[in-house]
Design a protein around this motif. Structure first.
Motif, PDB file in Angstrom:
ATOM      1  N   SER A 120      32.533  64.309 -18.761  1.00 34.27           N
ATOM      2  CA  SER A 120      32.110  63.138 -18.315  1.00 34.27           C
ATOM      3  C   SER A 120      30.727  62.900 -18.890  1.00 34.27           C
ATOM      4  CB  SER A 120      31.827  63.322 -16.756  1.00 34.27           C
ATOM      5  OG  SER A 120      30.644  64.326 -16.600  1.00 34.27           O
ATOM      6  N   SER A 121      30.026  62.027 -18.806  1.00 32.97           N
ATOM      7  CA  SER A 121      28.779  61.671 -19.533  1.00 32.97           C
ATOM      8  C   SER A 121      27.812  62.791 -19.254  1.00 32.97           C
ATOM      9  CB  SER A 121      28.283  60.375 -19.530  1.00 32.97           C
ATOM     10  OG  SER A 121      28.066  59.998 -17.814  1.00 32.97           O
ATOM     11  N   LEU A 122      27.813  63.265 -18.079  1.00 28.32           N
ATOM     12  CA  LEU A 122      26.543  64.217 -17.749  1.00 28.32           C
ATOM     13  C   LEU A 122      27.193  65.575 -18.677  1.00 28.32           C
ATOM     14  CD1 LEU A 122      24.451  65.438 -14.852  1.00 28.32           C
ATOM     15  CD2 LEU A 122      26.206  67.288 -15.794  1.00 28.32           C
TER      16      LEU A 122
ATOM     17  N   GLN B  51      23.196  52.992 -11.152  1.00 31.07           N
ATOM     18  CA  GLN B  51      23.213  54.320 -11.412  1.00 31.07           C
ATOM     19  C   GLN B  51      24.408  55.291 -10.726  1.00 31.07           C
ATOM     20  OE1 GLN B  51      20.539  52.443 -11.005  1.00 31.07           O
ATOM     21  NE2 GLN B  51      20.129  52.356 -13.200  1.00 31.07           N
ATOM     22  N   ASN B  52      24.553  56.333 -11.389  1.00 33.51           N
ATOM     23  CA  ASN B  52      25.377  57.300 -10.574  1.00 33.51           C
ATOM     24  C   ASN B  52      24.410  58.123  -9.566  1.00 33.51           C
ATOM     25  OD1 ASN B  52      27.921  57.472 -11.450  1.00 33.51           O
ATOM     26  ND2 ASN B  52      27.495  58.280 -13.349  1.00 33.51           N
ATOM     27  N   GLY B  53      24.921  58.413  -8.734  1.00 34.06           N
ATOM     28  CA  GLY B  53      23.801  59.249  -7.644  1.00 34.06           C
ATOM     29  C   GLY B  53      23.854  58.398  -6.588  1.00 34.06           C
TER      30      GLY B  53
ATOM     31  N   LYS C  96      30.858  58.732  -2.206  1.00 34.30           N
ATOM     32  CA  LYS C  96      32.340  58.764  -2.682  1.00 34.30           C
ATOM     33  C   LYS C  96      32.410  59.095  -4.224  1.00 34.30           C
ATOM     34  CE  LYS C  96      35.011  56.630   1.161  1.00 34.30           C
ATOM     35  NZ  LYS C  96      35.802  55.513   1.363  1.00 34.30           N
ATOM     36  N   LYS C  97      31.559  58.282  -4.854  1.00 37.05           N
ATOM     37  CA  LYS C  97      31.525  58.445  -6.197  1.00 37.05           C
ATOM     38  C   LYS C  97      30.490  59.630  -6.519  1.00 37.05           C
ATOM     39  CE  LYS C  97      31.056  56.461 -10.768  1.00 37.05           C
ATOM     40  NZ  LYS C  97      30.336  55.737 -11.747  1.00 37.05           N
ATOM     41  N   PHE C  98      29.626  59.799  -5.910  1.00 36.04           N
ATOM     42  CA  PHE C  98      28.850  60.997  -6.109  1.00 36.04           C
ATOM     43  C   PHE C  98      29.634  62.247  -5.968  1.00 36.04           C
ATOM     44  CE2 PHE C  98      25.468  63.717  -3.694  1.00 36.04           C
ATOM     45  CZ  PHE C  98      24.579  63.969  -5.149  1.00 36.04           C
TER      46      PHE C  98
ATOM     47  N   ARG D  74      32.127  51.392 -12.349  1.00 36.61           N
ATOM     48  CA  ARG D  74      33.253  52.292 -12.962  1.00 36.61           C
ATOM     49  C   ARG D  74      33.642  51.849 -14.209  1.00 36.61           C
ATOM     50  NH1 ARG D  74      34.080  54.738  -8.284  1.00 36.61           N
ATOM     51  NH2 ARG D  74      34.543  53.117  -6.431  1.00 36.61           N
ATOM     52  N   ILE D  75      33.327  52.714 -15.238  1.00 44.39           N
ATOM     53  CA  ILE D  75      33.515  52.519 -16.773  1.00 44.39           C
ATOM     54  C   ILE D  75      33.221  53.372 -17.535  1.00 44.39           C
ATOM     55  CG2 ILE D  75      30.923  51.655 -17.217  1.00 44.39           C
ATOM     56  CD1 ILE D  75      32.289  49.394 -19.119  1.00 44.39           C
ATOM     57  N   ILE D  76      33.711  53.667 -18.662  1.00 42.28           N
ATOM     58  CA  ILE D  76      33.383  54.797 -19.729  1.00 42.28           C
ATOM     59  C   ILE D  76      32.850  53.975 -20.876  1.00 42.28           C
ATOM     60  CG2 ILE D  76      33.681  56.909 -20.784  1.00 42.28           C
ATOM     61  CD1 ILE D  76      35.728  57.479 -18.781  1.00 42.28           C
TER      62      ILE D  76
HETATM   63  C1  LIG Z   1      33.174  59.310 -13.955  1.00 45.26           C
HETATM   64  C2  LIG Z   1      32.654  58.071 -14.691  1.00 45.26           C
HETATM   65  C3  LIG Z   1      33.454  58.024 -16.101  1.00 45.26           C
HETATM   66  C4  LIG Z   1      33.460  56.912 -14.056  1.00 45.26           C
HETATM   67  O1  LIG Z   1      32.734  55.603 -14.320  1.00 45.26           O
HETATM   68  C5  LIG Z   1      31.215  57.974 -14.838  1.00 45.26           C
HETATM   69  O2  LIG Z   1      30.728  57.498 -13.930  1.00 45.26           O
HETATM   70  C6  LIG Z   1      30.489  58.843 -15.744  1.00 45.26           C
HETATM   71  O3  LIG Z   1      31.108  59.608 -16.759  1.00 45.26           O
HETATM   72  O4  LIG Z   1      29.100  58.761 -15.790  1.00 45.26           O
END
Ligand SMILES: CC(C)(CO)C(=O)C(=O)O
Ligand SMILES: NC(=O)C1=CN([C@@H]2O[C@H](COP(=O)(O)OP(=O)(O)OC[C@H]3O[C@@H](n4cnc5c(N)ncnc54)[C@H](OP(=O)(O)O)[C@@H]3O)[C@@H](O)[C@H]2O)C=CC1
Length: 312
Positions: free
Chosen positions: A256-258, A102-104, A186-188, A126-128
Motif C-alpha cells: 500500500s502507499s503508506l 484522506q485515509n484515516g 471500515k476503510k481505516f 478508493r483508487i490506487i
Molecule cells: C488501500 C488503498 C489502495 C485503497 O484505495 C489505499 O487507500 C492506499 O493505498 O492508500
C-alpha cells in the motif's frame, strides 16, 4: 459548479482531472515542478481505464488566488490538513462544501477545529494512483475508482445529490452514504495493515501466507474492531473476517502507499493510521498491543524521514 482541488496528487489529480475533462470550472492547487508542468503542459492522466489529457488548466500554489469555490475537494495527505485548512476560508462563500478524501478517521474533526461544520461533508476514495512525473498522474489500480461521501449527521441533503450529479456527469463512480463514519472506519481498519507490511517488510501475499504474520494481521484488525465498538461505530460483527477475505484476494506482490512511503524513507501517514489507533486506544481504555508495536517501530523511521524532507 466551481471546484477547487486542494492537493493535485494521485487522488486530486485523477478525480479533479475527470471533473475538468467533463467541463467543470476546476482550479488545481499544486506546487513546485508539478505546478510548472501543469501550467505549461496541462494535466495528463494515465489510467488503466484509458488515458486522457486536460489542456489550459487553472493552477496555482496560492490557495487564496483560486477564487471562491462551490466545492473544495481536499486531497492533500492527512498530515497536511492542519497546514492548509486556514487558507480555505479565503476561497469559501456561505454555501461552499468541503469534501476531504484522506485515509484515516480524523480529517473532518481536524477541519472542524477552524472551519464551521456546516461546510463539511465526510468522504473517502478508493483508487490506487500517484504522481508519476511532474504534470502526470498515473491511476494504476482499482478498476472502479470511487468516492464515498455523506453528511456528518447521517442525513440526506440536496447538496449531496448535487455533488452526486456532478460526479455522475464526470463519469466518477460516487456513492452517497447515510453513515460516513462507519465507512471511514471500515476503510481505516483495513488500511492499518499497511504499517504491519512496512515493519515486516512483506507484500500482502507474503504477510498472509506465513502463519505468524497472518496471526499478527488478524490481531491488528481485531484490536481496531474492538476499539470501534467502544466508540460506537456501526460495523458488522464479521467485519474482520470480511477484511481478511479482501486481503486474501489482493495481488500477491502488492503493497500500500503508506508501506512504500516508509520503505522509501518518505514522511508517511502513520500518525493517522496505527498512531491514531494507539491514541484512541488510550482514550477509550482499549489495549492495542499490535498497533502500538507497529506504530512504535515505524516512529524512528518517520522522524528521520520528516527531518530529511524538511516536512516537520
Ligand atoms: C488501500 C488503498 C489502495 C485503497 O484505495 C489505499 O487507500 C492506499 O493505498 O492508500
Ligand atoms: N493515492 C492513492 O492511491 C490513495 C490515496 N488516498 C488518500 O488520499 C490522500 C491524498 O493522497 P495522495 O493523492 O496519494 O497524496 P499525494 O502526495 O500524491 O498528493 C498530495 C499533493 O498535495 C500537494 N500539496 C500539499 N499541500 C499543498 C499546498 N499547501 N500547496 C500546494 N500543494 C500542496 C502535495 O505536494 P508536496 O508533495 O509538495 O507536499 C502533493 O502533490 C491521502 O490521505 C491518502 O491516504 C486514498 C486512497 C488511495
Amino acid at each position: 459548479m466551481k471546484i477547487t482541488i486542494v492537493g493535485t496528487g494521485g487522488v486530486g489529480g485523477y478525480f479533479g482531472g475527470k471533473l475538468a475533462k467533463a467541463g467543470f470550472d476546476v482550479c488545481f492547487i499544486a506546487r513546485g515542478k508539478h505546478l510548472n508542468a501543469l501550467k505549461n503542459n496541462g494535466l495528463t492522466v494515465k489510467s488503466i481505464l484509458g488515458d486522457f489529457h486536460v489542456d489550459d488548466i487553472k493552477a496555482t500554489d496560492k490557495i487564496r488566488e483560486a477564487g471562491q469555490a462551490d466545492l473544495i475537494i481536499l486531497s492533500v495527505k492527512a498530515w497536511q490538513i492542519k497546514e492548509t485548512r486556514d487558507e480555505l476560508k479565503h476561497i469559501m462563500h456561505k454555501n461552499t462544501v468541503i469534501l476531504p478524501l484522506q485515509n484515516g478517521v480524523l480529517a473532518s474533526g481536524e477541519l472542524e477545529e477552524t472551519i464551521d461544520r456546516k461546510h463539511l461533508v465526510g468522504g473517502l476514495c478508493r483508487i490506487i494512483s500517484k504522481i508519476e512525473s511532474p504534470g502526470v498522474i498515473n491511476h494504476f489500480g482499482v478498476t472502479t475508482p470511487t468516492i464515498v461521501f455523506g453528511e456528518l449527521d447521517n442525513t440526506d441533503s440536496e447538496r449531496l445529490q448535487t455533488l452526486k450529479a456532478a460526479f455522475d456527469k464526470a463519469g466518477i463512480h460516487a456513492l452517497v452514504t447515510m453513515d460516513i463514519e462507519s465507512e471511514l472506519w471500515k476503510k481505516f481498519l483495513m488500511i492499518c495493515v499497511s504499517g504491519l507490511l512496512a515493519v515486516t517488510r512483506t507484500t500482502y501475499g507474503e504477510l498472509r501466507e506465513l502463519k505468524e504474520t497472518r496471526e499478527m494481521m488478524i490481531d491488528l484488525f481485531t484490536e481496531i474492531y474492538t476499539l470501534s465498538q467502544h466508540i460506537g461505530i456501526a460495523m458488522e460483527a464479521d467485519f474482520v473476517e470480511k477484511t481478511i477475505s479482501i486481503i486474501d484476494s489482493l495481488p500477491y506482490d502488492s503493497t500500500s502507499s503508506l508501506t512504500r512511503d516508509v520503505w522509501e524513507g518518505k514522511p508517511s501517514e502513520i500518525d493517522y493510521q496505527n498512531g491514531t489507533v494507539v491514541k484512541l486506544g488510550e482514550k477509550y481504555g482499549v489495549d492495542v498491543p499490535i498497533n502500538r508495536f507497529v506504530y512504535n517501530s515505524i516512529l524512528p523511521m518517520e522522524q528521520k524521514a520528516r527531518k530529511n524532507s524538511g516536512k516537520r
